[in-house]
Design a protein around this motif. Structure first.
Motif, PDB file in Angstrom:
ATOM      1  N   ARG B 723      36.489 -24.451 -20.759  1.00 25.39           N
ATOM      2  CA  ARG B 723      36.971 -24.483 -22.142  1.00 25.39           C
ATOM      3  C   ARG B 723      35.779 -24.452 -23.092  1.00 25.39           C
ATOM      4  NH1 ARG B 723      42.205 -25.796 -22.897  1.00 25.39           N
ATOM      5  NH2 ARG B 723      41.938 -26.916 -24.845  1.00 25.39           N
ATOM      6  N   SER B 726      34.455 -20.952 -23.152  1.00 23.77           N
ATOM      7  CA  SER B 726      35.346 -20.100 -23.945  1.00 23.77           C
ATOM      8  C   SER B 726      35.126 -20.345 -25.428  1.00 23.77           C
ATOM      9  CB  SER B 726      36.804 -20.424 -23.625  1.00 23.77           C
ATOM     10  OG  SER B 726      37.182 -19.762 -22.487  1.00 23.77           O
ATOM     11  N   ARG B 740      39.766 -14.350 -22.017  1.00 22.38           N
ATOM     12  CA  ARG B 740      40.826 -14.430 -20.995  1.00 22.38           C
ATOM     13  C   ARG B 740      40.519 -13.507 -19.827  1.00 22.38           C
ATOM     14  NH1 ARG B 740      44.792 -14.848 -24.720  1.00 22.38           N
ATOM     15  NH2 ARG B 740      45.140 -12.611 -24.808  1.00 22.38           N
ATOM     16  N   ASP B 743      38.437 -15.036 -17.101  1.00 28.84           N
ATOM     17  CA  ASP B 743      39.212 -15.896 -16.202  1.00 28.84           C
ATOM     18  C   ASP B 743      40.087 -15.069 -15.286  1.00 28.84           C
ATOM     19  OD1 ASP B 743      38.256 -18.224 -17.037  1.00 28.84           O
ATOM     20  OD2 ASP B 743      39.943 -18.784 -18.323  1.00 28.84           O
ATOM     21  N   ALA B 801      46.810 -18.801 -15.160  1.00 36.59           N
ATOM     22  CA  ALA B 801      47.330 -18.718 -16.518  1.00 36.59           C
ATOM     23  C   ALA B 801      47.993 -20.033 -16.913  1.00 36.59           C
ATOM     24  CB  ALA B 801      48.326 -17.570 -16.621  1.00 36.59           C
ATOM     25  N   LEU B 802      48.604 -20.662 -15.903  1.00 34.26           N
ATOM     26  CA  LEU B 802      49.291 -21.926 -16.157  1.00 34.26           C
ATOM     27  C   LEU B 802      48.291 -23.030 -16.497  1.00 34.26           C
ATOM     28  CD1 LEU B 802      52.386 -21.905 -15.579  1.00 34.26           C
ATOM     29  CD2 LEU B 802      51.881 -23.455 -13.688  1.00 34.26           C
ATOM     30  N   ILE B 803      47.172 -23.013 -15.780  1.00 35.09           N
ATOM     31  CA  ILE B 803      46.191 -24.090 -15.938  1.00 35.09           C
ATOM     32  C   ILE B 803      45.279 -23.816 -17.128  1.00 35.09           C
ATOM     33  CG2 ILE B 803      44.246 -25.273 -14.826  1.00 35.09           C
ATOM     34  CD1 ILE B 803      46.800 -25.752 -13.409  1.00 35.09           C
ATOM     35  N   ARG B 804      44.755 -22.582 -17.172  1.00 36.50           N
ATOM     36  CA  ARG B 804      43.778 -22.289 -18.227  1.00 36.50           C
ATOM     37  C   ARG B 804      44.490 -21.613 -19.368  1.00 36.50           C
ATOM     38  NH1 ARG B 804      39.540 -19.438 -14.230  1.00 36.50           N
ATOM     39  NH2 ARG B 804      39.106 -21.212 -12.897  1.00 36.50           N
ATOM     40  N   LYS B 805      45.126 -22.423 -20.171  1.00 39.50           N
ATOM     41  CA  LYS B 805      45.856 -21.853 -21.306  1.00 39.50           C
ATOM     42  C   LYS B 805      44.825 -21.287 -22.285  1.00 39.50           C
ATOM     43  CE  LYS B 805      49.812 -24.837 -20.912  1.00 39.50           C
ATOM     44  NZ  LYS B 805      49.437 -26.118 -20.327  1.00 39.50           N
ATOM     45  N   PRO B 806      45.194 -20.199 -23.014  1.00 39.00           N
ATOM     46  CA  PRO B 806      44.223 -19.623 -23.953  1.00 39.00           C
ATOM     47  C   PRO B 806      43.829 -20.661 -25.007  1.00 39.00           C
ATOM     48  CG  PRO B 806      46.360 -18.500 -24.067  1.00 39.00           C
ATOM     49  CD  PRO B 806      46.439 -19.464 -22.952  1.00 39.00           C
ATOM     50  N   LEU B 807      42.591 -20.589 -25.385  1.00 38.65           N
ATOM     51  CA  LEU B 807      42.058 -21.578 -26.327  1.00 38.65           C
ATOM     52  C   LEU B 807      42.322 -21.113 -27.743  1.00 38.65           C
ATOM     53  CD1 LEU B 807      40.355 -24.156 -26.449  1.00 38.65           C
ATOM     54  CD2 LEU B 807      38.332 -22.711 -26.482  1.00 38.65           C
ATOM     55  N   ASP B 808      42.936 -22.002 -28.515  1.00 35.87           N
ATOM     56  CA  ASP B 808      43.219 -21.713 -29.909  1.00 35.87           C
ATOM     57  C   ASP B 808      41.888 -21.607 -30.665  1.00 35.87           C
ATOM     58  OD1 ASP B 808      44.278 -21.546 -32.368  1.00 35.87           O
ATOM     59  OD2 ASP B 808      44.882 -23.652 -32.525  1.00 35.87           O
TER      60      ASP B 808
END
Lengths: 231, 819
Positions: B723, B726, B740, B743, B801-808
């Motif tokens: 994170r 990113s 993304r 990842d 995708a479930l674990i590493r949600k995109p960072l706002d």
């Protein structure tokens, strides 16, 4: 005060407000905030902790959006751009120098400087990165990892990284906050020297009034308002 | 104070549900408990059902078989019953028929039940009556109440015998059966010296008493005696179920290992996240000892939730599986015992104790200094010792569970070794791939760097997922493809019917019937005899290794035959085949038996056939193609040697299409012969194997879930670092898409590589099974090559995708500031 010509203004904020929703209700950080920064200008934003300096910086850099109002960065209205377009604008026109350097620990000094060039997809990233490392006097430390460099050296790598993309605007957030005064002074000299040489617009956030005094303009952020101050 | 610690622990157990580390720990524990509970309950029900089925087939817990009547007095809680079984002809009017008679004492049987029509029947036939199987009624055109002649006695057939346990073994069990009273046997006069009678004594009773009796009997077992017991003797389906049970245990062990790994990793993360909290609690006045208590209680609370939920889930899932394989098992399937039901929860507690306590002991040793500057947790000898003890306990737990230390160690070793190889290979491929793309894509060097950085996690992820996918693919392909292929590999003229019990006087009319249907199968005479001595030394005195003695042919009567020509599907290895009728008896011995007996050309072997002793010289050694579906013999005599002995004949033939009606004609014209439909037997075997594979696949799919959870936990291990990376990249101008992509590519490539490796590995295993077990030619399975890599990539990227949600983007800068 006369309005500057539009082509001279590189960063502007008009009637900007920022609200946060918290458990205790709504928190208004700024209201009706206005700001214009011209090309080549160096601006210091000073203010007490919690005044919202970093939030203001991230909005001006297109990382965060205001609740109301308009921000223009390098000729573009940020509200009209989506995330990807804002990221491209940042890659093209903006650089940062942070208080805690933020070098990736597993990348060498050279690779850290190359990083933004690679994001832009530049072909000769290695040569450019070498050039900027020599500009900050670290050509011989190119292959060192951040952990092998002193704090001052790490910040110089971060400065090289910031100038490597030849940005229009450089945001510096407490660049000497983690350094002793002697090292801090030499870093500041380097930062201002490169800024003058590259004709970059510098927006600096700091607690340090001495550092702020080296900028051509100073604004104080207090209770959601920006006030022009003199040195 | 301890009340306060308990309250704090309870509060912490629930408030920690917001922390992903604690959630991951609970999820890992839940999956482990569910899986182990499911597999143990299923295993327990299988075992109970298997024992019941075997007991029903044997009609007892223990059966002593002898060729002489022997009455053993039984003591205590053991019940006993005696059976004499022999083939004989019965008559009704002008019709005659060969039947297999069981003369029994009351009570009979001791396990299982006899089913008759009408259903009401006394324990054994009443005096003057007998029960006969429906085939006897049909062949002799009788109705219940009619009378048959058996030797000098007449019996009224009062009941149709629909099914009964203890039908006897071998070909004896193929003849239609008749049950009579033992006390009526003497009057019939059919038993005379030399008669082919098998005497059995049946025993049943409490498990402990039966085991003691079994031990005593086994010690004093005579050469002609054999002991059948629940533990050692099982029918074909029994063996399959026994293997299924072992498979369940191994699956449970695999689940246990995955669970232990996942729990260890989540504990590590949870621990790291608790570091400053623990220091804070210390600064507020808690003692180190109380800190350990606090986290111990918290683990206990977590365990209670998972134990209740996991046991319930395990129970539900095993009910579902029993439904699926239900018709393989005798109904009703016994419920699992309390021990099996609670095993998942108990093993979960042990896992948590052995893995959690050492981890939390280290955490409890934290110092308040940690609040002011970053310190690492102390690692002293004591905490190392506790950790070592934990691993020891875990290893012990596994061996208790598998019921064999060697097997547990072997399995652990095999899994670790293959995991290491696969993990290393996958990571090397991934790095090679990233090196290739380094200059061909933006951020290529960053991706390569990340792949290098994550290599130990990638190895673990790849090893787990590749092994699981390999097993799943192997099972599914073997089920769908190989069994069918094994069946179709036989030449089209492979016999599909066996005819046995052909009487000498039926040979000629049978040959004529075959000739009129354009068939010419070879009929082989068959005589039962036992090897009694080698080169004039009694077999019991010949020095043979345990391995040699274990050969089936030395432990029982053999089917002997004689023939002038060597049968098809046999090939001569040494010696020569006889011409015509030699003056002295010669024999041809199958190679494995020859090796087991240690005989060679020229050696003399004696056979006890009925009351006669016949000696013959080994003339040659033969190889036999056992899977040819034709009559095969260990020992073949030269013509003339056995001519005067009573023999029945055996043959095998191929009946296709319209010829199949000949099977019915055969039975009508020759009622005493027994017809065995091989296609039907193979269909039954295939259905059985398919059901077992289906349930195995379901279990493996559940184990895959445990593997996916491990993937989740390993992906969470360096989440903060990612994170942060990113956030920095996006601040420096990378688009969310680029970030993304980094990842995604890493996981996509890893997934593709794991799927590809699984396809290769499953082909290799299938090739081994083809070549070694089924002896069929190798075929490739392109569908698995096409499906496995994308499926595996989907699993990896989906979970990623479930674990590493995109960072706002708005959080990027504050994340950097907070760092």
């Amino acid at each position: 005060m006369d309005s500057p010509k539009p082509d001279q203004v590189v960063v502007s904020a008009h009637a900007v407000s920022k609200k946060f929703h918290t458990q205790g209700g709504e928190l208004q950080l700024f209201e009706n905030l206005n700001l214009e920064v011209r090309r080549g200008e160096s601006l210091a934003i000073i203010g007490p902790s919690g005044a919202g300096k970093s939030t203001l910086l991230s909005m001006l850099a297109g990382l965060d959006q205001p609740s109301t109002g308009m921000i223009r960065l390098a000729g573009s209205n940020l509200a009209e751009l989506d995330e990807t377009a804002r990221a491209r604008l940042r890659a093209r026109s903006v650089s940062f120098v942070f208080q805690s350097f933020h070098l990736l620990p597993e990348l060498s000094a050279l690779d850290n400087v190359r990083l933004p060039l690679e994001i832009r997809g530049e072909a000769d990233s290695e040569q450019q990165a070498q050039h900027w490392l020599s500009q900050v006097g670290l050509a011989s430390r190119a292959e060192h990892l951040p952990g092998q460099l002193s704090g001052g050296e790490q910040q110089r790598v971060a400065i090289a990284r910031a100038f490597a993309t030849r940005p229009d605007i450089l945001f510096a957030d407490e660049p000497t906050g983690n350094l002793d005064s002697e090292t801090g002074a030499s870093i500041v000299d380097q930062l201002f020297g490169l800024n003058a040489q590259q004709q970059t617009t510098l927006i600096l956030i700091t607690h340090d009034s001495q550092l702020a005094s080296r900028c051509s303009r100073r604004l104080q952020l207090r209770q959601g308002q920006l006030l022009e101050t003199t040195a | 104070m301890s009340q306060a610690v308990l309250r704090l622990a309870r509060q912490q157990a629930f408030s920690s549900l917001r922390s992903p580390e604690w959630r991951a720990l609970l999820a890992a524990l839940l999956v482990a408990i569910t899986l182990i509970s499911l597999l143990t309950q299923l295993g327990d029900r299988l075992e109970q059902s298997l024992n019941r089925r075997t007991a029903e087939l044997l009609g007892a817990d223990l059966v002593l078989r002898a060729e002489e009547p022997a009455v053993l007095a039984t003591q205590g809680a053991i019940r006993s019953s005696r059976v004499a079984q022999f083939p004989t002809m019965i008559e009704a009017g002008d019709e005659m028929m060969l039947v297999s008679v069981r003369a029994v004492t009351d009570p009979y049987p001791l396990r299982g039940a006899i089913v008759t029509e009408p259903a009401q029947h006394p324990d054994i036939p009443e005096p003057g009556t007998a029960w006969a199987e429906p085939r006897i009624f049909e062949m002799l055109q009788l109705e219940p109440g009619d009378t048959v002649q058996l030797g000098y006695s007449k019996f009224r057939l009062s009941h149709r015998l629909m099914s009964s346990p203890d039908r006897g073994s071998g070909f004896r069990s193929f003849s239609p059966g008749l049950i009579m009273r033992s006390d009526a046997l003497e009057a019939t006069g059919v038993i005379a010296p030399g008669s082919r009678v098998e005497y059995r004594q049946l025993f049943a009773g409490p498990a402990g008493a039966v085991a003691t009796l079994e031990e005593q009997l086994r010690e004093n077992l005579g050469p002609d005696e054999r002991l059948y017991s629940l533990s050692a003797d099982q029918p074909m389906t029994g063996r399959a179920l026994r293997n299924a049970e072992l498979y369940l245990r191994l699956s449970a062990l695999f689940a246990l290992l995955l669970g232990a790994l996942t729990i260890t990793l989540s504990l590590r993360r949870y621990n790291a996240a608790q570091h400053s909290r623990a220091a804070l609690l210390l600064s507020l006045g808690l003692e180190n000892r109380q800190l350990l208590l606090l986290y111990g209680y918290q683990l206990l609370f977590g365990w209670i939730i998972c134990a209740l939920l996991g046991t319930a889930l395990g129970f539900g899932l095993q009910q579902l599986l029993v439904q699926l394989i239900g018709d393989l098992l005798p109904q009703p399937v016994p419920q699992a015992g309390i021990a099996a039901m609670s095993s998942g929860a108990l093993i979960g507690l042990l896992l948590l104790t052995t893995l959690g306590l050492p981890a939390f002991y280290r955490l409890s040793q934290v110092s308040v200094v940690a609040l002011f500057r970053e310190t690492s947790l102390p690692s002293n000898i004591r905490s190392r010792l506790i950790q070592l003890l934990g691993f020891g306990l875990l290893a012990g737990l596994m061996s208790v569970y598998i019921e064999s230390l060697t097997l547990a160690l072997l399995l652990l070793g095999a899994l670790t070794l293959s995991g290491l190889v696969v993990g290393w290979l996958a990571q090397a491929l991934l790095q090679r791939l990233a090196e290739g793309f380094r200059h061909r894509m933006r951020l290529g060097s960053l991706l390569l760097l990340r792949i290098r950085q994550q290599r130990k996690w990638h190895r673990l992820q790849a090893a787990t997922m590749t092994l699981l996918l390999t097993m799943l693919a192997t099972l599914i392909i073997a089920r769908g493809d190989m069994l069918q292929q094994w069946r179709t590999q036989f030449p089209p003229d492979t016999p599909n019917y066996f005819l046995i019990n052909i009487q000498p006087w039926e040979k000629e009319p049978l040959d004529q019937l075959f000739a009129s249907n354009d068939l010419s199968p070879a009929l082989y005479p068959m005589i039962r005899g036992r090897i009694s001595s080698l080169n004039d030394t009694p077999l019991a005195e010949v020095t043979l290794s345990t391995e040699q003695r274990r050969h089936n042919a030395l432990r029982r009567e053999l089917n002997l035959t004689w023939t002038e020509q060597m049968p098809d599907n046999n090939s001569l290895l040494s010696g020569s085949w006889w011409q015509g009728t030699p003056s002295e008896p010669l024999i041809s011995v199958e190679q494995d038996l020859a090796a087991a007996m240690g005989v060679d050309i020229g050696d003399r072997v004696s056979f006890q056939i009925g009351s006669q002793l016949i000696q013959a010289e080994v003339s040659n050694i033969r190889a036999v193609q056992w899977e040819s579906f034709t009559p095969n013999f260990y020992v073949i005599f030269s013509p003339g040697a056995l001519d005067n002995l009573p023999a029945t004949y055996i043959t095998a033939l191929r009946l296709d299409g319209e010829q199949r009606t000949l099977a019915r004609t055969l039975l009508q014209q020759f009622p005493t012969l027994t017809l065995i439909d091989i296609d039907q037997l193979l269909n039954q075997a295939q259905a059985l194997i398919e059901k077992l594979v289906d349930s195995s696949s379901m279990i493996l799919a559940l184990t895959l879930l445990a593997g996916l959870l491990l993937l989740v936990v390993t992906l969470m291990q360096e989440l903060e670092r990612r994170r942060y990376e990113s956030a920095l990249l996006q601040t420096l101008g990378a688009t969310p898409g680029q970030s993304r992509q980094l990842d995604l590519l890493e996981l996509l490539w890893l997934g593709l590589i794991c799927g590809g490796l699984a396809a290769v590995a499953s082909e290799a295993i299938l090739w081994l099974i083809s070549a070694r077990v089924l002896q069929i030619p190798l075929t490739l399975h392109p569908l698995s090559w096409l499906l496995l890599p994308p499926l595996s990539a989907l699993l990896f990227t989906g979970i990623g995708a479930l674990i590493r949600k995109p960072l706002d983007q708005a959080r990027c800068y504050s994340l950097l500031k907070a760092n």
